[in-house]
Design a protein around this motif. Sequence first.
Motif, PDB file in Angstrom:
ATOM      1  N   ARG A   1      58.971  38.954  49.473  1.00 51.62           N
ATOM      2  CA  ARG A   1      57.994  37.379  49.437  1.00 51.62           C
ATOM      3  C   ARG A   1      57.241  37.230  50.257  1.00 51.62           C
ATOM      4  O   ARG A   1      58.283  36.431  51.576  1.00 51.62           O
ATOM      5  N   PHE A   2      55.582  37.492  50.593  1.00 48.63           N
ATOM      6  CA  PHE A   2      55.178  36.803  51.717  1.00 48.63           C
ATOM      7  C   PHE A   2      54.962  35.391  51.487  1.00 48.63           C
ATOM      8  O   PHE A   2      54.930  34.591  52.247  1.00 48.63           O
ATOM      9  N   GLU A   3      54.801  35.394  50.354  1.00 51.61           N
ATOM     10  CA  GLU A   3      53.938  33.754  50.017  1.00 51.61           C
ATOM     11  C   GLU A   3      55.175  33.035  50.160  1.00 51.61           C
ATOM     12  O   GLU A   3      55.030  32.224  50.749  1.00 51.61           O
ATOM     13  N   ARG A   4      56.746  33.115  49.712  1.00 53.13           N
ATOM     14  CA  ARG A   4      57.474  31.914  49.817  1.00 53.13           C
ATOM     15  C   ARG A   4      57.769  31.954  51.817  1.00 53.13           C
ATOM     16  O   ARG A   4      57.933  30.135  51.788  1.00 53.13           O
ATOM     17  N   ASN A   5      57.486  32.370  52.253  1.00 50.58           N
ATOM     18  CA  ASN A   5      58.338  32.393  53.671  1.00 50.58           C
ATOM     19  C   ASN A   5      56.799  32.001  54.065  1.00 50.58           C
ATOM     20  O   ASN A   5      56.823  30.878  54.745  1.00 50.58           O
ATOM     21  N   TYR A   6      55.957  32.526  53.841  1.00 51.08           N
ATOM     22  CA  TYR A   6      54.849  30.977  54.568  1.00 51.08           C
ATOM     23  C   TYR A   6      54.411  29.648  53.610  1.00 51.08           C
ATOM     24  O   TYR A   6      53.835  28.924  54.230  1.00 51.08           O
ATOM     25  N   TRP A   7      55.202  30.049  52.976  1.00 52.08           N
ATOM     26  CA  TRP A   7      55.260  28.233  52.140  1.00 52.08           C
ATOM     27  C   TRP A   7      56.596  27.600  53.485  1.00 52.08           C
ATOM     28  O   TRP A   7      56.241  26.907  53.793  1.00 52.08           O
ATOM     29  N   LYS A   8      57.511  28.631  52.973  1.00 51.04           N
ATOM     30  CA  LYS A   8      58.455  28.029  53.724  1.00 51.04           C
ATOM     31  C   LYS A   8      58.593  27.442  55.492  1.00 51.04           C
ATOM     32  O   LYS A   8      58.837  26.122  55.499  1.00 51.04           O
ATOM     33  N   TYR A   9      57.468  28.324  55.793  1.00 51.21           N
ATOM     34  CA  TYR A   9      57.201  28.572  57.624  1.00 51.21           C
ATOM     35  C   TYR A   9      55.960  27.850  57.678  1.00 51.21           C
ATOM     36  O   TYR A   9      55.442  27.362  58.936  1.00 51.21           O
ATOM     37  N   ARG A  10      54.945  27.124  56.774  1.00 54.76           N
ATOM     38  CA  ARG A  10      53.685  26.040  56.500  1.00 54.76           C
ATOM     39  C   ARG A  10      52.613  27.365  57.241  1.00 54.76           C
ATOM     40  O   ARG A  10      52.404  26.852  57.888  1.00 54.76           O
ATOM     41  N   ASN A  11      52.615  28.622  56.742  1.00 51.08           N
ATOM     42  CA  ASN A  11      51.738  29.283  57.325  1.00 51.08           C
ATOM     43  C   ASN A  11      51.861  29.679  58.466  1.00 51.08           C
ATOM     44  O   ASN A  11      50.321  30.006  59.087  1.00 51.08           O
ATOM     45  N   HIS A  12      52.680  29.422  58.853  1.00 52.56           N
ATOM     46  CA  HIS A  12      53.029  29.901  60.912  1.00 52.56           C
ATOM     47  C   HIS A  12      52.918  30.998  60.701  1.00 52.56           C
ATOM     48  O   HIS A  12      53.840  32.411  59.913  1.00 52.56           O
ATOM     49  N   ARG A  17      57.217  37.618  60.921  1.00 45.67           N
ATOM     50  CA  ARG A  17      59.085  37.779  61.559  1.00 45.67           C
ATOM     51  C   ARG A  17      59.690  37.773  61.053  1.00 45.67           C
ATOM     52  O   ARG A  17      61.283  38.313  60.984  1.00 45.67           O
ATOM     53  N   ALA A  18      59.677  36.379  60.280  1.00 43.67           N
ATOM     54  CA  ALA A  18      60.880  36.091  59.279  1.00 43.67           C
ATOM     55  C   ALA A  18      61.299  36.679  58.220  1.00 43.67           C
ATOM     56  O   ALA A  18      62.771  37.238  58.213  1.00 43.67           O
ATOM     57  N   VAL A  19      60.239  37.434  57.627  1.00 46.69           N
ATOM     58  CA  VAL A  19      60.815  37.973  56.485  1.00 46.69           C
ATOM     59  C   VAL A  19      61.140  39.587  57.447  1.00 46.69           C
ATOM     60  O   VAL A  19      61.457  40.431  56.505  1.00 46.69           O
ATOM     61  N   THR A  20      60.684  40.090  58.500  1.00 48.18           N
ATOM     62  CA  THR A  20      60.936  41.343  59.020  1.00 48.18           C
ATOM     63  C   THR A  20      62.748  41.269  59.653  1.00 48.18           C
ATOM     64  O   THR A  20      63.486  42.564  59.412  1.00 48.18           O
ATOM     65  N   LEU A  21      62.768  39.913  60.118  1.00 51.81           N
ATOM     66  CA  LEU A  21      64.351  40.442  60.517  1.00 51.81           C
ATOM     67  C   LEU A  21      65.176  40.220  59.506  1.00 51.81           C
ATOM     68  O   LEU A  21      66.741  40.454  59.417  1.00 51.81           O
ATOM     69  N   ASP A  22      64.794  38.981  58.060  1.00 54.25           N
ATOM     70  CA  ASP A  22      65.604  39.699  57.420  1.00 54.25           C
ATOM     71  C   ASP A  22      65.943  40.546  56.582  1.00 54.25           C
ATOM     72  O   ASP A  22      66.389  41.255  56.268  1.00 54.25           O
ATOM     73  N   ALA A  23      65.065  41.611  56.558  1.00 52.82           N
ATOM     74  CA  ALA A  23      65.196  42.810  56.120  1.00 52.82           C
ATOM     75  C   ALA A  23      66.202  43.368  57.026  1.00 52.82           C
ATOM     76  O   ALA A  23      66.661  44.579  56.590  1.00 52.82           O
ATOM     77  N   GLY A  24      66.078  43.074  58.392  1.00 53.77           N
ATOM     78  CA  GLY A  24      66.739  44.222  59.515  1.00 53.77           C
ATOM     79  C   GLY A  24      68.125  44.076  58.741  1.00 53.77           C
ATOM     80  O   GLY A  24      69.068  44.671  58.857  1.00 53.77           O
ATOM     81  N   HIS A  25      68.313  42.077  58.703  1.00 49.96           N
ATOM     82  CA  HIS A  25      69.521  41.577  58.214  1.00 49.96           C
ATOM     83  C   HIS A  25      70.034  41.955  57.149  1.00 49.96           C
ATOM     84  O   HIS A  25      71.742  42.329  56.696  1.00 49.96           O
ATOM     85  N   VAL A  26      69.268  42.423  56.316  1.00 48.52           N
ATOM     86  CA  VAL A  26      70.076  43.629  54.545  1.00 48.52           C
ATOM     87  C   VAL A  26      70.361  44.714  54.971  1.00 48.52           C
ATOM     88  O   VAL A  26      71.805  45.008  53.775  1.00 48.52           O
ATOM     89  N   SER A  27      69.313  45.561  55.776  1.00 46.45           N
ATOM     90  CA  SER A  27      69.934  46.748  56.504  1.00 46.45           C
ATOM     91  C   SER A  27      71.511  46.666  57.021  1.00 46.45           C
ATOM     92  O   SER A  27      71.945  47.794  56.524  1.00 46.45           O
ATOM     93  N   GLN A  28      71.263  45.771  57.680  1.00 51.17           N
ATOM     94  CA  GLN A  28      72.638  46.151  58.494  1.00 51.17           C
ATOM     95  C   GLN A  28      73.705  45.891  57.601  1.00 51.17           C
ATOM     96  O   GLN A  28      75.495  46.287  57.615  1.00 51.17           O
ATOM     97  N   ALA A  29      74.046  44.316  56.554  1.00 56.76           N
ATOM     98  CA  ALA A  29      75.180  44.353  55.869  1.00 56.76           C
ATOM     99  C   ALA A  29      75.351  45.766  55.159  1.00 56.76           C
ATOM    100  O   ALA A  29      75.976  46.517  54.555  1.00 56.76           O
ATOM    101  N   LEU A  30      73.987  46.366  54.343  1.00 54.85           N
ATOM    102  CA  LEU A  30      73.993  47.539  53.848  1.00 54.85           C
ATOM    103  C   LEU A  30      74.633  48.698  54.194  1.00 54.85           C
ATOM    104  O   LEU A  30      75.715  49.179  53.963  1.00 54.85           O
ATOM    105  N   TYR A  31      74.468  49.138  55.807  1.00 51.78           N
ATOM    106  CA  TYR A  31      75.026  50.185  56.407  1.00 51.78           C
ATOM    107  C   TYR A  31      76.999  49.424  56.927  1.00 51.78           C
ATOM    108  O   TYR A  31      77.351  50.244  56.479  1.00 51.78           O
TER     109      TYR A  31
END
Length: 94
Positions: A1-12, A17-31
């Motif tokens: 949900r890109f919108e939520r992160n852009y709101w959280k990081y004030r459109n920065h 980058r945070a979305v992609t890092l979160d996806a990486g963390h979730v995939s590593q937890a799955l592994y």
Amino acid sequence: RFERNYWKYRNHAKAYRAVTLDAGHVSQALYAAATVQGLGAFVTAAINEAEAGRAFGLRPMAEGALAICGLGWRKAEKTTAELDPGGHVWPLPG
């Protein structure tokens, strides 16, 4: 949900980058969880984002698929290259 992160990081620009890092963390937890259960796991970004978006009813530019993760039972014998560094599933050579 890109919108939520852009709101959280004030459109920065760091929001994506945070979305992609979160996806990486979730995939590593799955592994890790799959390994504990003796299952094989995969993650791939080789997906058709538009088709995934339609299948899941995602709103373009607000939500999107970055990767697909999955897990399942391993075969009894190794027929393809697979990560098993501890030799827990297939014995190490030698």
